[in-house]
Design a protein around this motif. Structure first.
Motif, PDB file in Angstrom:
ATOM      1  N   VAL A  16     -13.399 -29.655  42.700  1.00 11.24           N
ATOM      2  CA  VAL A  16     -13.417 -29.224  41.300  1.00 11.24           C
ATOM      3  C   VAL A  16     -14.724 -28.528  40.928  1.00 11.24           C
ATOM      4  O   VAL A  16     -14.808 -27.893  39.869  1.00 11.24           O
ATOM      5  CB  VAL A  16     -13.181 -30.411  40.335  1.00 11.24           C
ATOM      6  CG1 VAL A  16     -11.822 -31.037  40.573  1.00 11.24           C
ATOM      7  CG2 VAL A  16     -14.298 -31.439  40.444  1.00 11.24           C
ATOM      8  N   GLU A  17     -15.756 -28.643  41.778  1.00 11.44           N
ATOM      9  CA  GLU A  17     -17.033 -27.968  41.486  1.00 11.44           C
ATOM     10  C   GLU A  17     -16.789 -26.463  41.349  1.00 11.44           C
ATOM     11  O   GLU A  17     -16.245 -25.819  42.237  1.00 11.44           O
ATOM     12  CB  GLU A  17     -18.031 -28.214  42.610  1.00 11.44           C
ATOM     13  CG  GLU A  17     -19.430 -27.673  42.327  1.00 11.44           C
ATOM     14  CD  GLU A  17     -20.319 -28.678  41.606  1.00 11.44           C
ATOM     15  OE1 GLU A  17     -20.469 -28.536  40.367  1.00 11.44           O
ATOM     16  OE2 GLU A  17     -20.848 -29.586  42.252  1.00 11.44           O
ATOM     17  N   GLY A  18     -17.184 -25.922  40.206  1.00 14.39           N
ATOM     18  CA  GLY A  18     -16.990 -24.506  39.951  1.00 14.39           C
ATOM     19  C   GLY A  18     -15.783 -24.217  39.070  1.00 14.39           C
ATOM     20  O   GLY A  18     -15.650 -23.103  38.546  1.00 14.39           O
ATOM     21  N   TYR A  19     -14.909 -25.214  38.891  1.00 15.16           N
ATOM     22  CA  TYR A  19     -13.651 -24.994  38.180  1.00 15.16           C
ATOM     23  C   TYR A  19     -13.552 -25.812  36.892  1.00 15.16           C
ATOM     24  O   TYR A  19     -12.520 -25.795  36.225  1.00 15.16           O
ATOM     25  CB  TYR A  19     -12.470 -25.315  39.103  1.00 15.16           C
ATOM     26  CG  TYR A  19     -12.457 -24.417  40.318  1.00 15.16           C
ATOM     27  CD1 TYR A  19     -11.808 -23.193  40.287  1.00 15.16           C
ATOM     28  CD2 TYR A  19     -13.140 -24.776  41.482  1.00 15.16           C
ATOM     29  CE1 TYR A  19     -11.819 -22.343  41.386  1.00 15.16           C
ATOM     30  CE2 TYR A  19     -13.155 -23.932  42.585  1.00 15.16           C
ATOM     31  CZ  TYR A  19     -12.494 -22.720  42.526  1.00 15.16           C
ATOM     32  OH  TYR A  19     -12.519 -21.866  43.609  1.00 15.16           O
ATOM     33  N   LEU A  20     -14.614 -26.534  36.537  1.00 13.67           N
ATOM     34  CA  LEU A  20     -14.668 -27.253  35.259  1.00 13.67           C
ATOM     35  C   LEU A  20     -15.308 -26.313  34.253  1.00 13.67           C
ATOM     36  O   LEU A  20     -16.519 -26.273  34.091  1.00 13.67           O
ATOM     37  CB  LEU A  20     -15.464 -28.552  35.416  1.00 13.67           C
ATOM     38  CG  LEU A  20     -14.907 -29.535  36.446  1.00 13.67           C
ATOM     39  CD1 LEU A  20     -15.797 -30.771  36.555  1.00 13.67           C
ATOM     40  CD2 LEU A  20     -13.471 -29.930  36.107  1.00 13.67           C
ATOM     41  N   PHE A  21     -14.470 -25.561  33.577  1.00 17.28           N
ATOM     42  CA  PHE A  21     -14.977 -24.427  32.809  1.00 17.28           C
ATOM     43  C   PHE A  21     -15.819 -24.874  31.619  1.00 17.28           C
ATOM     44  O   PHE A  21     -15.407 -25.746  30.845  1.00 17.28           O
ATOM     45  CB  PHE A  21     -13.824 -23.548  32.316  1.00 17.28           C
ATOM     46  CG  PHE A  21     -14.279 -22.196  31.875  1.00 17.28           C
ATOM     47  CD1 PHE A  21     -14.505 -21.197  32.807  1.00 17.28           C
ATOM     48  CD2 PHE A  21     -14.517 -21.931  30.538  1.00 17.28           C
ATOM     49  CE1 PHE A  21     -14.952 -19.947  32.412  1.00 17.28           C
ATOM     50  CE2 PHE A  21     -14.964 -20.691  30.139  1.00 17.28           C
ATOM     51  CZ  PHE A  21     -15.184 -19.693  31.074  1.00 17.28           C
ATOM     52  N   PRO A  22     -17.017 -24.289  31.455  1.00 14.28           N
ATOM     53  CA  PRO A  22     -17.890 -24.651  30.323  1.00 14.28           C
ATOM     54  C   PRO A  22     -17.339 -24.111  29.010  1.00 14.28           C
ATOM     55  O   PRO A  22     -17.094 -22.907  28.877  1.00 14.28           O
ATOM     56  CB  PRO A  22     -19.228 -23.985  30.696  1.00 14.28           C
ATOM     57  CG  PRO A  22     -18.856 -22.856  31.610  1.00 14.28           C
ATOM     58  CD  PRO A  22     -17.643 -23.308  32.360  1.00 14.28           C
TER      59      PRO A  22
ATOM     60  N   PRO B 294     -19.624 -22.040  36.614  1.00  8.72           N
ATOM     61  CA  PRO B 294     -20.047 -20.815  35.936  1.00  8.72           C
ATOM     62  C   PRO B 294     -19.212 -20.496  34.709  1.00  8.72           C
ATOM     63  O   PRO B 294     -18.046 -20.909  34.601  1.00  8.72           O
ATOM     64  CB  PRO B 294     -19.845 -19.744  37.017  1.00  8.72           C
ATOM     65  CG  PRO B 294     -18.708 -20.275  37.841  1.00  8.72           C
ATOM     66  CD  PRO B 294     -18.893 -21.767  37.860  1.00  8.72           C
ATOM     67  N   GLY B 295     -19.820 -19.736  33.805  1.00  2.00           N
ATOM     68  CA  GLY B 295     -19.108 -19.255  32.634  1.00  2.00           C
ATOM     69  C   GLY B 295     -18.460 -17.907  32.896  1.00  2.00           C
ATOM     70  O   GLY B 295     -18.519 -17.361  34.005  1.00  2.00           O
ATOM     71  N   GLN B 296     -17.861 -17.345  31.852  1.00  3.87           N
ATOM     72  CA  GLN B 296     -17.099 -16.123  32.026  1.00  3.87           C
ATOM     73  C   GLN B 296     -17.988 -14.934  32.382  1.00  3.87           C
ATOM     74  O   GLN B 296     -17.577 -14.054  33.139  1.00  3.87           O
ATOM     75  CB  GLN B 296     -16.291 -15.815  30.761  1.00  3.87           C
ATOM     76  CG  GLN B 296     -15.341 -14.635  30.930  1.00  3.87           C
ATOM     77  CD  GLN B 296     -14.312 -14.537  29.822  1.00  3.87           C
ATOM     78  OE1 GLN B 296     -14.361 -15.291  28.841  1.00  3.87           O
ATOM     79  NE2 GLN B 296     -13.384 -13.602  29.949  1.00  3.87           N
ATOM     80  N   GLU B 297     -19.212 -14.878  31.847  1.00  6.65           N
ATOM     81  CA  GLU B 297     -20.083 -13.745  32.157  1.00  6.65           C
ATOM     82  C   GLU B 297     -20.429 -13.708  33.637  1.00  6.65           C
ATOM     83  O   GLU B 297     -20.411 -12.638  34.263  1.00  6.65           O
ATOM     84  CB  GLU B 297     -21.358 -13.817  31.315  1.00  6.65           C
ATOM     85  CG  GLU B 297     -21.162 -13.483  29.855  1.00  6.65           C
ATOM     86  CD  GLU B 297     -22.464 -13.563  29.074  1.00  6.65           C
ATOM     87  OE1 GLU B 297     -22.831 -12.574  28.439  1.00  6.65           O
ATOM     88  OE2 GLU B 297     -23.104 -14.636  29.116  1.00  6.65           O
ATOM     89  N   ALA B 298     -20.719 -14.856  34.203  1.00 10.03           N
ATOM     90  CA  ALA B 298     -21.040 -14.909  35.634  1.00 10.03           C
ATOM     91  C   ALA B 298     -19.821 -14.559  36.460  1.00 10.03           C
ATOM     92  O   ALA B 298     -19.915 -13.830  37.469  1.00 10.03           O
ATOM     93  CB  ALA B 298     -21.558 -16.294  35.999  1.00 10.03           C
TER      94      ALA B 298
END
Length: 443
Positions: A255-261, A385-389
């Protein structure tokens, strides 16, 4: 009741109107004066055109003009240089609606689609404070436009149409101060009632948690536990069952990377799995919006690779104007089999926080996340990461840059280089910054 009839719509209201628990009124009832379409200045010497008899009872509406233009297209201009009158626009709208019925397979489904399109075009509005037996959580995200707010409210059946909300909100200068967050609203509210509720911060839901970009899973679990009272161990256990959370297959079970901020609401009855599933659902929504699968394929990368790159970009910069160029550097190094040498991955490998540089000892740690000693990408993301990244990782700049360094981490100013010599000069500038900020730099 069906929506109130608008002037000159003939029997179309009777055809498209559907019964509902609240009474809707048409746009024509709200507008007192004709409005000139923005962008078209009238020549002082131009003679004012007499309105057609069919238009006398209906004021001009800039939204109607825009919609008419969209439907007619550039070729819809009349010989005199003017757009077609309302009658022509109405015919075009009818044609589109009938097409929807046909394409939708006719019958009730096609009728529903046509009715919804007609309601949207009309900009109808409900009356009153809404149905008290309903409760709808509506999330206003940071940076949303008034139109996006209206679309969200209409999709949840809070307001009768997005255009009704946009019209009311554009008349109230306070609309620019609507706070991001989740509001508990009712269905079938008037646009004015909905706007008044959004303008009152007291109506923000209290069971909220905001997770910023760049947190690693352990930090996410700690914040979620502190806010919800659910033990960290429950979140760890839920994360160990990715299939139950709806994690995409390409995430490789991590799940690392997929828990959206984002800012989320939670119910006291929610389990750890419920909370994490909401975050993964949000990731999938953003992934669809960014066309993660398609764009990754165009780059010759898997979606997981792109998420990993995005997670590194998230930790390497605070100014995403540089994001596409940072992505350019990483992809260039990957293609040329040059180690990424990202301090952010070494910091993750050493399980450190609060620093932006690393020591020689830390850069020698034996870890698949150490991109100073291993070629290629780490096996997984190093942050969420967020959407900008994510957007930067999917849309890298095109060039020959092989190096970058944030010469001023406070402002995010970043300099790029093609050669090692150019990069050394940039690093010297960063080291000068470090001398003034020794507590944030390694040895």
């Amino acid at each position: 009741m069906k929506p109130k009839r608008a002037a000159d719509d003939g029997d179309l209201d009777d055809f498209f109107a559907a019964p509902g628990p609240a009474r809707a009124t048409s746009r024509a009832d709200d507008d007192d004066e004709p409005r000139r379409r923005p962008g078209r200045a009238q020549d002082p010497d131009e003679e004012e055109e007499e309105p057609d008899e069919a238009r006398e009872d209906e004021p001009a509406d800039e939204d109607d003009e825009d919609l008419g233009d969209d439907l007619l297209g550039a070729d819809g201009a009349t010989p005199g240089g003017r757009r077609g009158r309302r009658g022509s626009r109405l015919k075009s709208v009818i044609a589109v609606l009938l097409s929807i019925v046909i394409i939708g397979g006719g019958g009730y489904l096609g009728f529903q689609k046509a009715s919804q399109a007609w309601t949207s075009y009309r900009g109808v509005d409900y009356e009153g404070a809404g149905d008290e037996s309903t409760s709808v959580p509506v999330t206003i995200r940071e940076g949303m436009t008034i139109t996006e707010m209206g679309d969200t409210l209409a999709a949840d059946q809070v307001v009768a149409s997005s255009r009704a909300f946009v019209r009311i909100a554009n008349q109230d200068e306070r609309s620019s101060s609507i706070h991001a967050g989740t509001y508990m609203m009712r269905q079938h509210m008037s646009a004015r009632a909905a706007l008044d509720l959004l303008l009152d911060p007291a109506n923000l839901a209290t069971n909220l948690i905001t997770l910023r970009e760049g947190l690693r899973d352990s930090e996410v679990f700690a914040q979620l536990s502190q806010t919800t009272g659910i033990p960290v161990s429950d979140f760890e256990a839920a994360a160990a069952d990715p299939a139950a959370l709806g994690l995409p297959d390409y995430a490789q079970g991590d799940v690392e990377g997929y828990l959206f901020p984002e800012t989320y609401t939670y119910d006291p009855a929610d389990t750890a799995a419920d909370v994490l599933a909401k975050m993964i659902d949000q990731f999938k929504r953003i992934a669809t919006e960014e066309d993660l699968v398609g764009r990754a394929a165009a780059l010759g990368r898997s979606p997981h690779d792109v998420v990993v790159v995005a997670s590194i970009i998230e930790k390497e910069t605070t100014n995403f104007d540089y994001g596409p160029q940072i992505a350019e550097v990483f992809y260039n190094r990957l293609e040329r089999n040059v180690k990424l040498q990202s301090d952010a991955t070494v910091i993750y490998a050493n399980n450190m926080t609060g620093r932006i540089t690393t020591t020689d000892e830390e850069r020698s740690v034996d870890s698949p996340y150490n991109t100073y000693t291993r070629e290629g990408l780490p096996p997984g993301a190093i942050s969420n990461p967020g959407q900008e990244a994510l957007h930067s990782a999917l849309n890298p700049a095109r060039g020959d840059y092989m190096y970058f360094v944030a010469v001023n981490p406070d402002t995010g100013e970043t300099k790029f280089a093609v050669t090692e010599e150019e990069h050394a000069a940039n690093v010297a500038e960063f080291q000068a910054w470090c001398q003034d900020n020794a507590d944030r730099c390694g040895e």
